[in-house]
Design a protein around this motif. Sequence first.
Motif, PDB file in Angstrom:
ATOM      1  N   PHE A  87     -12.270  17.509  -7.362  1.00 42.64           N
ATOM      2  CA  PHE A  87     -10.879  16.963  -6.796  1.00 42.64           C
ATOM      3  C   PHE A  87     -10.097  16.161  -7.596  1.00 42.64           C
ATOM      4  O   PHE A  87      -8.925  16.150  -7.764  1.00 42.64           O
ATOM      5  CB  PHE A  87     -11.422  16.789  -5.072  1.00 42.64           C
ATOM      6  CG  PHE A  87      -9.827  16.420  -4.597  1.00 42.64           C
ATOM      7  CD1 PHE A  87      -9.080  17.364  -4.038  1.00 42.64           C
ATOM      8  CD2 PHE A  87      -9.808  14.764  -4.354  1.00 42.64           C
ATOM      9  CE1 PHE A  87      -7.842  16.896  -3.430  1.00 42.64           C
ATOM     10  CE2 PHE A  87      -8.349  14.782  -3.713  1.00 42.64           C
ATOM     11  CZ  PHE A  87      -7.468  15.550  -3.233  1.00 42.64           C
ATOM     12  N   LEU A  88     -10.936  15.128  -7.746  1.00 41.77           N
ATOM     13  CA  LEU A  88     -10.115  13.825  -8.524  1.00 41.77           C
ATOM     14  C   LEU A  88      -9.911  14.204  -9.818  1.00 41.77           C
ATOM     15  O   LEU A  88      -8.887  13.771 -10.186  1.00 41.77           O
ATOM     16  CB  LEU A  88     -11.108  12.894  -8.375  1.00 41.77           C
ATOM     17  CG  LEU A  88     -11.604  12.074  -7.046  1.00 41.77           C
ATOM     18  CD1 LEU A  88     -12.768  10.968  -6.990  1.00 41.77           C
ATOM     19  CD2 LEU A  88     -10.348  11.468  -6.446  1.00 41.77           C
ATOM     20  N   ASN A 101      -7.413   4.629  -7.741  1.00 38.06           N
ATOM     21  CA  ASN A 101      -7.739   4.603  -9.250  1.00 38.06           C
ATOM     22  C   ASN A 101      -6.431   5.399 -10.148  1.00 38.06           C
ATOM     23  O   ASN A 101      -6.421   5.329 -11.390  1.00 38.06           O
ATOM     24  CB  ASN A 101      -8.896   4.871  -9.719  1.00 38.06           C
ATOM     25  CG  ASN A 101      -9.715   3.453  -9.099  1.00 38.06           C
ATOM     26  OD1 ASN A 101      -9.454   2.288  -8.797  1.00 38.06           O
ATOM     27  ND2 ASN A 101     -11.013   3.985  -8.795  1.00 38.06           N
ATOM     28  N   ILE A 102      -5.707   6.417  -9.532  1.00 38.78           N
ATOM     29  CA  ILE A 102      -4.910   7.187 -10.049  1.00 38.78           C
ATOM     30  C   ILE A 102      -3.494   6.630 -10.143  1.00 38.78           C
ATOM     31  O   ILE A 102      -2.859   6.351  -9.091  1.00 38.78           O
ATOM     32  CB  ILE A 102      -4.792   8.704  -9.308  1.00 38.78           C
ATOM     33  CG1 ILE A 102      -6.206   9.276  -9.315  1.00 38.78           C
ATOM     34  CG2 ILE A 102      -3.712   9.472 -10.150  1.00 38.78           C
ATOM     35  CD1 ILE A 102      -6.402  10.600  -8.812  1.00 38.78           C
ATOM     36  N   PRO A 103      -2.930   6.275 -11.241  1.00 38.47           N
ATOM     37  CA  PRO A 103      -1.642   5.632 -11.326  1.00 38.47           C
ATOM     38  C   PRO A 103      -0.449   6.524 -10.711  1.00 38.47           C
ATOM     39  O   PRO A 103      -0.454   7.913 -10.913  1.00 38.47           O
ATOM     40  CB  PRO A 103      -1.273   5.593 -12.855  1.00 38.47           C
ATOM     41  CG  PRO A 103      -2.818   5.637 -13.386  1.00 38.47           C
ATOM     42  CD  PRO A 103      -3.690   6.580 -12.694  1.00 38.47           C
ATOM     43  N   GLY A 104       0.198   6.034  -9.821  1.00 37.78           N
ATOM     44  CA  GLY A 104       1.436   6.766  -9.364  1.00 37.78           C
ATOM     45  C   GLY A 104       1.214   7.263  -7.800  1.00 37.78           C
ATOM     46  O   GLY A 104       1.882   7.256  -7.055  1.00 37.78           O
ATOM     47  N   LEU A 105      -0.184   6.983  -7.306  1.00 38.85           N
ATOM     48  CA  LEU A 105      -0.641   7.511  -5.959  1.00 38.85           C
ATOM     49  C   LEU A 105      -1.107   6.264  -5.140  1.00 38.85           C
ATOM     50  O   LEU A 105      -1.424   5.005  -5.777  1.00 38.85           O
ATOM     51  CB  LEU A 105      -1.732   8.378  -6.116  1.00 38.85           C
ATOM     52  CG  LEU A 105      -1.448   9.727  -6.719  1.00 38.85           C
ATOM     53  CD1 LEU A 105      -2.456  10.922  -6.663  1.00 38.85           C
ATOM     54  CD2 LEU A 105      -0.112  10.431  -6.124  1.00 38.85           C
ATOM     55  N   PHE A 106      -1.024   6.282  -4.090  1.00 37.30           N
ATOM     56  CA  PHE A 106      -1.452   5.231  -3.068  1.00 37.30           C
ATOM     57  C   PHE A 106      -1.945   5.884  -1.712  1.00 37.30           C
ATOM     58  O   PHE A 106      -1.508   6.902  -1.113  1.00 37.30           O
ATOM     59  CB  PHE A 106      -0.420   4.117  -2.706  1.00 37.30           C
ATOM     60  CG  PHE A 106       0.667   4.593  -1.831  1.00 37.30           C
ATOM     61  CD1 PHE A 106       0.557   4.454  -0.621  1.00 37.30           C
ATOM     62  CD2 PHE A 106       1.797   5.125  -2.433  1.00 37.30           C
ATOM     63  CE1 PHE A 106       1.660   4.862   0.505  1.00 37.30           C
ATOM     64  CE2 PHE A 106       2.765   5.445  -1.542  1.00 37.30           C
ATOM     65  CZ  PHE A 106       2.635   5.323  -0.089  1.00 37.30           C
ATOM     66  N   ILE A 107      -3.090   5.271  -1.271  1.00 38.69           N
ATOM     67  CA  ILE A 107      -3.459   5.780   0.076  1.00 38.69           C
ATOM     68  C   ILE A 107      -2.559   5.403   1.293  1.00 38.69           C
ATOM     69  O   ILE A 107      -2.105   4.349   1.255  1.00 38.69           O
ATOM     70  CB  ILE A 107      -4.987   5.325   0.383  1.00 38.69           C
ATOM     71  CG1 ILE A 107      -5.940   5.782  -0.752  1.00 38.69           C
ATOM     72  CG2 ILE A 107      -5.541   5.788   1.699  1.00 38.69           C
ATOM     73  CD1 ILE A 107      -5.961   7.225  -0.702  1.00 38.69           C
ATOM     74  N   MET A 108      -2.213   6.251   2.204  1.00 42.03           N
ATOM     75  CA  MET A 108      -1.694   5.891   3.208  1.00 42.03           C
ATOM     76  C   MET A 108      -2.703   5.861   4.463  1.00 42.03           C
ATOM     77  O   MET A 108      -3.109   6.649   4.921  1.00 42.03           O
ATOM     78  CB  MET A 108      -0.576   7.097   3.552  1.00 42.03           C
ATOM     79  CG  MET A 108       0.254   7.304   2.308  1.00 42.03           C
ATOM     80  SD  MET A 108       1.569   8.794   2.491  1.00 42.03           S
ATOM     81  CE  MET A 108       2.558   8.171   3.840  1.00 42.03           C
ATOM     82  N   GLY A 109      -2.541   4.810   5.117  1.00 43.96           N
ATOM     83  CA  GLY A 109      -3.311   4.558   6.422  1.00 43.96           C
ATOM     84  C   GLY A 109      -4.489   3.771   6.079  1.00 43.96           C
ATOM     85  O   GLY A 109      -5.087   3.889   4.847  1.00 43.96           O
ATOM     86  N   ASP A 110      -5.226   3.497   7.156  1.00 51.92           N
ATOM     87  CA  ASP A 110      -6.664   2.973   6.866  1.00 51.92           C
ATOM     88  C   ASP A 110      -7.717   3.962   6.864  1.00 51.92           C
ATOM     89  O   ASP A 110      -7.851   4.566   8.255  1.00 51.92           O
ATOM     90  CB  ASP A 110      -6.921   1.987   7.964  1.00 51.92           C
ATOM     91  CG  ASP A 110      -8.298   1.383   8.012  1.00 51.92           C
ATOM     92  OD1 ASP A 110      -8.993   1.253   6.793  1.00 51.92           O
ATOM     93  OD2 ASP A 110      -8.712   0.573   8.803  1.00 51.92           O
ATOM     94  N   GLN A 111      -8.242   4.562   5.777  1.00 56.36           N
ATOM     95  CA  GLN A 111      -9.339   5.728   6.174  1.00 56.36           C
ATOM     96  C   GLN A 111     -10.477   5.448   6.615  1.00 56.36           C
ATOM     97  O   GLN A 111     -11.374   4.560   5.905  1.00 56.36           O
ATOM     98  CB  GLN A 111      -9.309   6.119   4.351  1.00 56.36           C
ATOM     99  CG  GLN A 111      -9.930   7.514   4.443  1.00 56.36           C
ATOM    100  CD  GLN A 111     -11.512   7.400   4.432  1.00 56.36           C
ATOM    101  OE1 GLN A 111     -12.198   6.577   3.707  1.00 56.36           O
ATOM    102  NE2 GLN A 111     -12.145   8.318   5.180  1.00 56.36           N
TER     103      GLN A 111
END
Length: 639
Positions: A586-587, A524-534
């Motif tokens: 953290f978030l 939900n943070i603009p500019g970031l994306f999750i890498m991989g299947d967590q």
Amino acid sequence: LRQKQQGPLEISAAEAMDGVVAGDKLKAVLGLGTALFLLDRPRTHWLLRPGTWVPVSLICLAAGRGQLTLSATAASQGTPPSAGGQSSLLSILASLISQNHGLTPQITTLFGDVIGLIVLKEVLAAVLAAKRFIAARLSLRAIPSSTEISKTLLSFVMEVGSRVPFLSAVLDKQVQKEVGKMEESLMETLRPKDRNAQYAMPEDGMAADEILSMLRGLAEKEDMKWQEGLVSGAVYHGESKHLQLLNEAYAAYSVCNPLHPDIWPSSIKYEAEVVQWVANLVNAGDQGVCGCVTSGGTESIILAIKAHRDHARATKGILHPELIACTSAHAAVDKACDLMGIQLVKVPMTEDYTIDVAAVRRCLSADTILVYSSAPSFPQGVIDPISTLSDLCLGHGVGLHVDCCLGGFILPFARDMDEFDIPAFDFGLPGVTSMSVDTHKYGYSSKGTSVVLYRNKALRKQQYFAYPEWTGGLYVTPTIAGSRPGALTVAAWASLASIGKKGFQERTKSIIHCAQAIAQGVKNIPGLFIMGDQRAMIVCFGSREFNVLRVGDMMSKKGWSLNSLQHPNAVHICCTIRTIGHEKKFLDDLAEATAHVRANSSGKDAEDSSAAMYGMAGGMPNGPVKELMFTYTDIKLVV
């Protein structure tokens, strides 16, 4: 070849074997040599393996009629080469030797055959090496970037230049200039101004109270960061009662050395039980699974690779071993191959950051001893398709190692819970031959213990070292070290025994929920994306808008200690028990850091920042980068 074979080289394996039986050297050599080249696959007949085809061919040639060398009559008479070029260089060499030394025609013929075989072997080895080199590069399938091309060219120029007196001096001067800058920066970072350095051992010795006071003061100050849950990995438990248990268990066996089981027989009990308990988590009921305790994940990986190398040499005659691993594999693989002279073949990641199985299949060869997989990988925290790799390796007779150093005490318990989707990853898959599981990570033990596991004792035996001729007596050790701290093994036993299965289940559930909450928040943070299947404990994120390492630097300023990654650039947090309860902080901090970087995307990175350091390393050849890394290590060892 021109004399004996007028048409294309089309000699089948059956004809080659006929040549072996009949003593037809030409047919045998052509058949075996051609088959070795064309059928360079693990399932090739044992006669065609590099370690066995040479002696078999030697026997065939020795029994033949000497068609590839000077005839016995010509050799004995010293007949010079004819004008038509019918005699070879080997013939001339054999003729000269027979003239000067009076060798019999039979010995001369055999000598020529041996020389010919040596030359043939080296030529074939070079061809096969080139073939596999090209195959490994083609497996990457990606067009190299301009940065990669420039790095390659710079590496070549520096390698050549380092051998030219004038250029080497210029290059060395430039490297030392950068090293000097780094030394100044590191001295300030790694050596606090209030550090009380002692260059010499105290003359009369310090009082125990004074020593303990100093140690506790420094430790309490440094422990605050991880106790507040601001550290990625590093300290996986940290509960005061558990730490006290580990410390007291260690103290009870502080002088124990498993090298002397006659003095500390209980050390055998504790190590055997730790190994069995860990094996029970991943052996799928196979009681043949065995192993031993090591000093950490790196040693477990090195020993597993050594065992496969020695086993392949003993059973298949493989003298030039190759290992296939993904570009995301732990650096311990590179270290092991560097130490043991094993050819490491790197294959790329797929779009989901797992190992490319198709590339692995293309890179398999008769010299492949092991395929390396991760569950999960350290950078993105993804689990490789180990089930598919198991089928592939089993079908080709190749070993399969699963690096479960991070996941060994998480995945087995998560798998038993319906809410988590954990794929097969352990000895339940028939192709898996070894695994590494760290007890000092999510086994919550003191630093310095891991477990390496094997499918059977025959494979484990290959990791041992035995020397029966030592003047000090019969010498045998199961691991790299001779003397080992038995106290650490006892602490590992105490950790597993005190927590128990239910305790691990509870902690596993809490840690994965923590990671899931953080992963959802990052999305939900603009500019970031999750890498991989967590799926486990690692949350890895990147950015398509800016250098995400700058976000990592901003988080460091907020007190967090995260992991900066490269190829591709990324940042991750490895969630532990200490992270639980700090998800919101953290978030919130991550959202602020990301917003700041997005608003100042054109800003210049500080020289000591991760973004600047990795940016510099990404554009430099490996040689100078290694020098800077060596400098960093040197500084840490300065008083």
